[in-house]
Design a protein around this motif. Sequence first.
Motif, PDB file in Angstrom:
ATOM      1  N   THR A   7      -0.787   5.911  14.103  1.00  0.00           N
ATOM      2  CA  THR A   7      -1.110   6.546  12.795  1.00  0.00           C
ATOM      3  C   THR A   7      -0.101   6.642  11.644  1.00  0.00           C
ATOM      4  OG1 THR A   7      -2.571   7.892  14.340  1.00  0.00           O
ATOM      5  CG2 THR A   7      -1.897   9.105  12.125  1.00  0.00           C
ATOM      6  N   THR A   8       1.166   7.004  12.233  1.00  0.00           N
ATOM      7  CA  THR A   8       2.278   6.948  11.391  1.00  0.00           C
ATOM      8  C   THR A   8       2.294   5.565  10.430  1.00  0.00           C
ATOM      9  OG1 THR A   8       3.755   6.395  12.951  1.00  0.00           O
ATOM     10  CG2 THR A   8       3.505   8.697  12.546  1.00  0.00           C
ATOM     11  N   ARG A   9       2.238   4.626  11.283  1.00  0.00           N
ATOM     12  CA  ARG A   9       2.303   3.261  10.524  1.00  0.00           C
ATOM     13  C   ARG A   9       1.294   3.061   9.419  1.00  0.00           C
ATOM     14  NH1 ARG A   9       5.964  -1.005  11.248  1.00  0.00           N
ATOM     15  NH2 ARG A   9       4.468  -2.553  10.634  1.00  0.00           N
ATOM     16  N   ALA A  10      -0.024   3.537   9.776  1.00  0.00           N
ATOM     17  CA  ALA A  10      -1.093   3.521   8.854  1.00  0.00           C
ATOM     18  C   ALA A  10      -0.790   4.452   7.696  1.00  0.00           C
ATOM     19  CB  ALA A  10      -2.345   3.836   9.555  1.00  0.00           C
ATOM     20  N   VAL A  11      -0.360   5.463   7.878  1.00  0.00           N
ATOM     21  CA  VAL A  11       0.007   6.558   6.763  1.00  0.00           C
ATOM     22  C   VAL A  11       0.844   5.889   5.899  1.00  0.00           C
ATOM     23  CG1 VAL A  11       0.665   8.711   6.083  1.00  0.00           C
ATOM     24  CG2 VAL A  11      -1.096   8.604   7.832  1.00  0.00           C
ATOM     25  N   GLU A  12       2.214   5.407   6.493  1.00  0.00           N
ATOM     26  CA  GLU A  12       3.199   4.875   5.672  1.00  0.00           C
ATOM     27  C   GLU A  12       2.664   3.577   4.930  1.00  0.00           C
ATOM     28  OE1 GLU A  12       7.726   3.230   6.849  1.00  0.00           O
ATOM     29  OE2 GLU A  12       6.079   2.912   8.262  1.00  0.00           O
TER      30      GLU A  12
ATOM     31  N   ARG B   6      -0.144   3.142   3.861  1.00  0.00           N
ATOM     32  CA  ARG B   6      -0.958   3.718   2.779  1.00  0.00           C
ATOM     33  C   ARG B   6      -0.437   4.248   1.366  1.00  0.00           C
ATOM     34  NH1 ARG B   6      -6.610   6.512   4.409  1.00  0.00           N
ATOM     35  NH2 ARG B   6      -7.408   4.291   5.053  1.00  0.00           N
ATOM     36  N   GLY B   7       0.648   5.124   1.857  1.00  0.00           N
ATOM     37  CA  GLY B   7       1.326   5.772   0.889  1.00  0.00           C
ATOM     38  C   GLY B   7       2.280   5.130   0.104  1.00  0.00           C
ATOM     39  N   THR B   8       2.886   3.922   0.583  1.00  0.00           N
ATOM     40  CA  THR B   8       3.936   3.283  -0.114  1.00  0.00           C
ATOM     41  C   THR B   8       3.589   2.076  -1.134  1.00  0.00           C
ATOM     42  OG1 THR B   8       4.412   1.577   1.467  1.00  0.00           O
ATOM     43  CG2 THR B   8       5.753   3.783   1.637  1.00  0.00           C
ATOM     44  N   GLY B   9       2.115   1.873  -1.051  1.00  0.00           N
ATOM     45  CA  GLY B   9       1.803   0.787  -2.023  1.00  0.00           C
ATOM     46  C   GLY B   9       1.913  -0.526  -1.516  1.00  0.00           C
ATOM     47  N   THR B  10       2.014  -1.355  -2.522  1.00  0.00           N
ATOM     48  CA  THR B  10       2.203  -3.057  -2.124  1.00  0.00           C
ATOM     49  C   THR B  10       3.561  -3.231  -1.979  1.00  0.00           C
ATOM     50  OG1 THR B  10       1.993  -3.441  -4.408  1.00  0.00           O
ATOM     51  CG2 THR B  10      -0.182  -3.349  -3.198  1.00  0.00           C
ATOM     52  N   ARG B  11       3.840  -4.442  -1.519  1.00  0.00           N
ATOM     53  CA  ARG B  11       5.270  -4.890  -1.678  1.00  0.00           C
ATOM     54  C   ARG B  11       5.882  -4.959  -3.056  1.00  0.00           C
ATOM     55  NH1 ARG B  11       5.852  -9.428   2.839  1.00  0.00           N
ATOM     56  NH2 ARG B  11       5.223  -8.518   4.616  1.00  0.00           N
ATOM     57  N   LYS B  12       5.197  -5.481  -3.842  1.00  0.00           N
ATOM     58  CA  LYS B  12       5.350  -5.533  -5.206  1.00  0.00           C
ATOM     59  C   LYS B  12       5.853  -4.092  -5.861  1.00  0.00           C
ATOM     60  CE  LYS B  12       4.083  -7.553  -9.618  1.00  0.00           C
ATOM     61  NZ  LYS B  12       2.832  -8.413 -10.279  1.00  0.00           N
ATOM     62  N   GLU B  13       5.079  -3.114  -5.591  1.00  0.00           N
ATOM     63  CA  GLU B  13       5.383  -1.881  -6.246  1.00  0.00           C
ATOM     64  C   GLU B  13       6.727  -1.218  -5.525  1.00  0.00           C
ATOM     65  OE1 GLU B  13       1.858   0.520  -5.077  1.00  0.00           O
ATOM     66  OE2 GLU B  13       0.676  -0.601  -6.766  1.00  0.00           O
TER      67      GLU B  13
END
Length: 143
Positions: A77-82, A84-91
């Motif tokens: 769950t923490t991996r999925a939330v992380e 989702r919240g951080t965006g793409t690699r480029k961002e």
Amino acid sequence: MLAETICSAVSAAGLGIAALTAYRKRYLAATRIAAYSLVPVALVMTGLVEWVTGIVFKPGVWIGFGLLALAWVLLATTRAVERRGTGTRKERKERKAATGTAPAAVAPAPAPTTRPRQTPASPAVTPADDFSDIEAILKKHGI
């Protein structure tokens, strides 16, 4: 004790079925059935059945498995939330570059010395041209 008795009964039944199969002159199948039917007795004799039943019937073991499952769910769950919240690699790279924590920029690659080939402009394709090719293929096959 009960598990050992059940395993012995299963093996005896399997050997009986193997004998009936051999009586019908299907020796290869009978040998295979006999091999499978000897496995439960072998497990009893090695002590594996006693070890497994000791694990299965102890509540502490099941609590441990439950805690392992809970830990796995929390990590997933923490991996999925992380993610989702951080965006793409480029961002993320853009954010690091903006804050100044990005590694030193790599020098741009030198420009190529040869000219890239230019493709001639293709003539405009009309829908009629597309269907003429298809019609020619169909005629060729006699359709």
